[in-house]
Design an enzyme around this catalytic site. Structure first.
Site, mmCIF file in Angstrom:
data_model
loop_
_atom_site.group_PDB
_atom_site.id
_atom_site.type_symbol
_atom_site.label_atom_id
_atom_site.label_comp_id
_atom_site.label_asym_id
_atom_site.label_seq_id
_atom_site.Cartn_x
_atom_site.Cartn_y
_atom_site.Cartn_z
ATOM 1 N N HIS A 122 0.896 -1.129 0.039
ATOM 2 C CA HIS A 122 0.157 0.059 0.077
ATOM 3 C C HIS A 122 0.686 1.376 0.008
ATOM 4 O O HIS A 122 0.388 2.397 -0.683
ATOM 5 C CB HIS A 122 -1.073 -0.164 1.239
ATOM 6 C CG HIS A 122 -1.939 -0.933 1.007
ATOM 7 N ND1 HIS A 122 -2.947 -1.332 2.138
ATOM 8 C CD2 HIS A 122 -2.514 -1.237 -0.256
ATOM 9 C CE1 HIS A 122 -3.792 -2.079 1.475
ATOM 10 N NE2 HIS A 122 -3.607 -1.970 0.179
ATOM 11 N N ARG A 139 -6.622 -3.533 -17.022
ATOM 12 C CA ARG A 139 -6.349 -4.829 -16.206
ATOM 13 C C ARG A 139 -7.380 -4.807 -15.088
ATOM 14 O O ARG A 139 -7.201 -3.987 -14.257
ATOM 15 C CB ARG A 139 -4.929 -4.720 -15.901
ATOM 16 C CG ARG A 139 -3.818 -4.759 -16.905
ATOM 17 C CD ARG A 139 -2.494 -4.991 -15.965
ATOM 18 N NE ARG A 139 -1.352 -5.374 -16.994
ATOM 19 C CZ ARG A 139 -0.541 -4.482 -17.463
ATOM 20 N NH1 ARG A 139 -0.628 -3.116 -17.107
ATOM 21 N NH2 ARG A 139 0.361 -4.882 -18.099
ATOM 22 N N ARG A 165 -9.906 -5.566 -20.668
ATOM 23 C CA ARG A 165 -9.374 -7.027 -20.842
ATOM 24 C C ARG A 165 -9.963 -7.728 -19.677
ATOM 25 O O ARG A 165 -10.047 -7.588 -18.512
ATOM 26 C CB ARG A 165 -7.791 -6.914 -20.395
ATOM 27 C CG ARG A 165 -7.205 -8.428 -20.529
ATOM 28 C CD ARG A 165 -5.667 -8.470 -20.284
ATOM 29 N NE ARG A 165 -5.519 -8.142 -18.896
ATOM 30 C CZ ARG A 165 -4.076 -8.240 -18.447
ATOM 31 N NH1 ARG A 165 -3.175 -8.359 -19.460
ATOM 32 N NH2 ARG A 165 -3.710 -8.019 -17.445
ATOM 33 N N GLU A 209 0.186 -13.213 -26.988
ATOM 34 C CA GLU A 209 1.231 -13.192 -25.769
ATOM 35 C C GLU A 209 1.996 -14.686 -25.635
ATOM 36 O O GLU A 209 2.634 -14.893 -25.000
ATOM 37 C CB GLU A 209 0.811 -12.491 -24.630
ATOM 38 C CG GLU A 209 -0.647 -12.797 -24.047
ATOM 39 C CD GLU A 209 -1.110 -11.918 -22.982
ATOM 40 O OE1 GLU A 209 -0.387 -11.286 -22.426
ATOM 41 O OE2 GLU A 209 -2.186 -12.391 -22.377
ATOM 42 N N ASN A 252 5.115 -8.400 -22.910
ATOM 43 C CA ASN A 252 5.721 -9.037 -21.420
ATOM 44 C C ASN A 252 5.690 -10.683 -21.309
ATOM 45 O O ASN A 252 6.608 -11.190 -21.005
ATOM 46 C CB ASN A 252 4.785 -8.456 -20.390
ATOM 47 C CG ASN A 252 4.339 -6.957 -20.147
ATOM 48 O OD1 ASN A 252 5.342 -6.316 -21.092
ATOM 49 N ND2 ASN A 252 3.660 -6.324 -19.525
ATOM 50 N N ASP A 253 4.434 -10.903 -21.785
ATOM 51 C CA ASP A 253 4.415 -12.477 -21.852
ATOM 52 C C ASP A 253 4.901 -13.202 -23.203
ATOM 53 O O ASP A 253 5.618 -14.036 -23.066
ATOM 54 C CB ASP A 253 2.867 -13.020 -21.759
ATOM 55 C CG ASP A 253 2.361 -12.920 -20.246
ATOM 56 O OD1 ASP A 253 3.293 -13.249 -19.331
ATOM 57 O OD2 ASP A 253 1.425 -12.253 -19.861
ATOM 58 N N ARG A 281 9.015 -14.296 -16.333
ATOM 59 C CA ARG A 281 9.337 -12.713 -16.011
ATOM 60 C C ARG A 281 9.597 -12.124 -14.397
ATOM 61 O O ARG A 281 9.437 -11.030 -14.413
ATOM 62 C CB ARG A 281 8.258 -11.906 -16.805
ATOM 63 C CG ARG A 281 6.873 -12.219 -16.323
ATOM 64 C CD ARG A 281 5.731 -11.711 -17.222
ATOM 65 N NE ARG A 281 5.082 -10.555 -16.827
ATOM 66 C CZ ARG A 281 3.957 -10.244 -17.169
ATOM 67 N NH1 ARG A 281 3.385 -11.002 -18.368
ATOM 68 N NH2 ARG A 281 3.228 -9.166 -16.654
ATOM 69 N N CYS A 297 0.453 -3.823 -26.268
ATOM 70 C CA CYS A 297 0.029 -2.701 -25.079
ATOM 71 C C CYS A 297 1.093 -3.453 -24.097
ATOM 72 O O CYS A 297 0.921 -3.152 -22.608
ATOM 73 C CB CYS A 297 -1.299 -3.351 -24.438
ATOM 74 S SG CYS A 297 -1.667 -4.945 -24.566
HETATM 75 C C1 PEP Z 1 1.801 -8.483 -21.665
HETATM 76 O O1 PEP Z 1 1.772 -9.563 -21.276
HETATM 77 O O2 PEP Z 1 2.292 -7.941 -22.298
HETATM 78 C C2 PEP Z 1 0.443 -7.951 -20.917
HETATM 79 C C3 PEP Z 1 0.350 -6.525 -21.436
HETATM 80 O O3 PEP Z 1 -0.293 -8.177 -19.743
HETATM 81 P P1 PEP Z 1 0.206 -8.437 -18.442
HETATM 82 O O4 PEP Z 1 1.353 -7.840 -18.385
HETATM 83 O O5 PEP Z 1 -0.960 -8.050 -17.642
HETATM 84 O O6 PEP Z 1 0.454 -10.011 -18.325
HETATM 85 MG MG MG Z 2 0.098 -10.806 -20.242
#
Ligand code: PEP
Ligand code: MG
Length: 588
Positions: A198, A305, A341, A442, A465-466, A476, A513
């Site tokens: 927090h 998200r 999403r 992803e 990211n994924d 990750r 994204c």
């Molecule tokens: C991603 O995987 O790039 C993504 C935007 O989703 P998250 O980071 O919420 O897994």
């Molecule tokens: Mg993702």
């Protein structure tokens, strides 16, 4: 001399602060441990009730003092603490201990606190782990009223003047942080707290440069000494060296000046030098972030998200709660599009309801996550689908499915949406029948069959990211392999190009994204690959717009094509240098 300490940096827009240390190291509240006779039990229970009442009044008062322009999560934090004051695991259990063990209230409360903390400590989920701090904060508050040590409470801060000061503390309650900010606190260093605590949420919302988790900070840092807080690097430097101070003051001013220059771009269009428009959208994690999106000139939301709807609450949100949350964002967006999403729970984000029904996973990243979890639990998913559809009646909404790895998953969701539309019609509830449906790309499997997916959908959004995690086989969340996390790995570039070309062939919109979209180092690469829509943290929007406006996209495309001839052997830095050279007038 300079002494540097490392922690976890948390920053809103301000990254650096230079000021004097103000140590807040409250002496521990003395907990008396007394056994009591049976005839004193009722009186002790009344004493506990009175302390609970005082703590409640106190928190209500703090809530009234929250500045009107402060983000709503702060209000939610105070509400969480207020709720804890009536939580049976804390309050009833303490009462039971007083009755059964014949002990005084302070002791019973402390025993119950230790028990709860032990349970929280065993939880691996970082969010729940961080909630341990809330138990501590609330118990500290009640103890202070039980022992009449009100000097320990936040009221005592009301007398301190903190302009230009950097507060150093073991840990602070949300209420304390709010009051310290009102007293002028410029930056914060704490011994406890992680990135999802927090304290971190508050620091971001209140724009306080903060470094959390600095080991033994209250022992090593000295009251009154000069500190440099670099929230960007997660470091605190104690220094008396005029040169270091001058360097950081200058860096701070330079960052401020750069921010000011970028701010002027808010109303400027996001168009490249050769006239190609690039849509820049915001990623939101909390509905309150919509203000930051607006303030940074976003053309809409490319990724909302929705997991945080679950993680910040002690119960499962129903259809109406989903809807209310989405409608609040739609209202804040003033007609700009919102991409919602569907739930992506299961990797680092869990809710108790689901965690209880699942066996312990050895590899959650490859397990029942995101759309897989939603299809397994329609009781979670259907209310969200209905709420998103209903929200589409109020503004331009798009629905986006995470972690798609098979066409069958897409078909199942489309079928479920079809059923949801029918049931909404039966219930007489409105929705946009043409609401766009898209999927995140992803997983490498989805990237390789992007064209097939695109033909069934209205848009694709690349979640790097994924995608990077799964393509390069690197967790990750695991620090020890983070050196392998390379967005410019040739395999990633090949996949990106394949997805973008597949989308173009099927005339489907494609955006990105993942974090890569908001990193200015990669903007030219993405534009050169053909992306025209990027969604990112609101704080990155203006810096990316700045690069877009400096680029000549047709040259970037041409150069990228040429570089692809031997992309497998091209070092990432060389790729970046070649694309940056394209901006130089002499190149043309
Ligand atoms: C991603 O995987 O790039 C993504 C935007 O989703 P998250 O980071 O919420 O897994
Ligand atoms: Mg993702």
């Amino acid at each position: 001399m300079n002494t540097a300490f490392q922690g976890v940096g948390v920053a809103g827009a301000r990254l650096i602060a230079v000021g004097t240390a103000h140590l807040l190291a409250p002496t521990p509240i003395p907990i008396t441990t007394e056994t009591i006779t049976a005839d004193r039990i009722e009186a002790e229970l009344r004493r506990l009730d009175k302390a609970l009442d005082s703590a409640r009044c106190h928190l209500e008062r703090v809530r009234r003092q929250i500045p009107a322009d402060t983000a709503a999560p702060i209000d939610e934090l105070i509400s969480t603490h207020l709720l804890m004051l009536t939580d049976s695991a804390l309050v009833d259990a303490t009462r039971d201990l007083i009755r059964s063990q014949h002990i005084n209230a302070s002791w019973a409360l402390q025993m119950q606190r230790d028990l709860l903390i032990e349970v929280f400590n065993e939880m691996e989920d970082p969010y729940l782990h961080a909630r341990r701090d809330d138990v501590d904060h609330v118990v500290r508050q009640i103890q202070s009223f039980l022992t009449n040590e009100t000097a320990q409470t936040v009221d005592s801060f009301a007398q301190i003047e903190l302009s230009g000061k950097i507060v150093v503390a073991k840990d602070l309650t949300p209420a304390e942080i709010i009051l310290l900010r009102q007293r002028g606190m410029d930056a914060l260093v704490t011994e406890y707290g992680g990135p999802s605590s927090h304290t971190a949420i508050l620091a971001r919302s209140l724009d306080i440069p903060t470094v959390l988790g600095v080991y033994n900070a209250t022992q090593y840092l000295i009251h009154g000494e000069l500190l440099i807080v670099n929230a960007d690097a997660g470091s605190v430097i104690a220094t008396d060296d005029p040169l270091t101070i001058a360097v950081y003051r200058e860096r701070h001013l330079a960052l401020e000046a750069q921010r000011e220059i970028l701010r002027r771009l808010i109303r400027e269009p996001s168009i490249s030098r050769d006239g190609v428009p690039v849509v820049l959208l915001a990623n939101l994690e909390l509905s309150e972030d919509v203000r930051a999106a607006q303030e940074n000139g976003a053309s809409g939301v490319g990724l909302y998200r929705t997991e945080f709807l679950y993680l910040n609450h002690d119960h499962l949100p129903d259809e109406e709660e989903h809807l209310a949350n989405y409608l609040a964002i739609i209202a804040g967006l003033d007609g700009l599009p919102l991409t919602i999403r569907t739930l992506d729970l299961g990797l680092d984000k869990h809710v108790k309801y689901i965690a209880d029904t699942l066996p312990a996973l050895t590899n959650p990243a490859l397990g029942l996550r995101a759309i897989r979890l939603c299809l397994r639990h329609p009781e979670l998913f259907v209310p969200q689908l209905r709420a998103i559809l209903r929200a589409s009646a109020a503004g331009p909404v798009r629905l986006m499915i995470p972690m798609i790895s098979t066409l069958a998953e897409v078909e199942t969701v489309l079928q479920m949406l079809h059923t949801a539309r029918r049931s909404l019609r039966r219930d007489g509830l409105g929705f946009d029948p043409l609401m766009p449906i898209g999927a995140m790309i992803e997983v490498p499997a989805a990237a390789l069959m992007a064209e097939t997916l695109a033909r069934r959908l209205d848009f694709l959004s690349i979640g790097t990211n994924d995608l990077i995690q799964y393509t390069l086989a690197i967790d990750r969340m695991d620090d020890s392999v983070s050196y392998l996390y390379e967005p410019l790995h040739p395999a990633i570039l090949r996949l990106l190009r394949g997805i973008i070309e597949a989308a173009a062939r099927s005339r489907t919109r494609v955006s990105m994204c993942g974090e890569m979209a908001g990193d200015v180092r990669y903007t030219r690469v993405l534009l050169g690959l053909g992306l025209r829509e990027l969604s990112m943290q609101p704080g990155s929007l203006l810096a990316v717009k700045n690069v877009v406006r400096a680029c000549d996209i047709s040259y970037l495309k041409y150069t990228m094509e040429t570089l692809f001839c031997d992309i497998d052997e091209l070092p990432p830095q060389q790729l970046l240098d070649q694309l940056a050279a394209v901006d130089q007038p002499s190149y043309h």
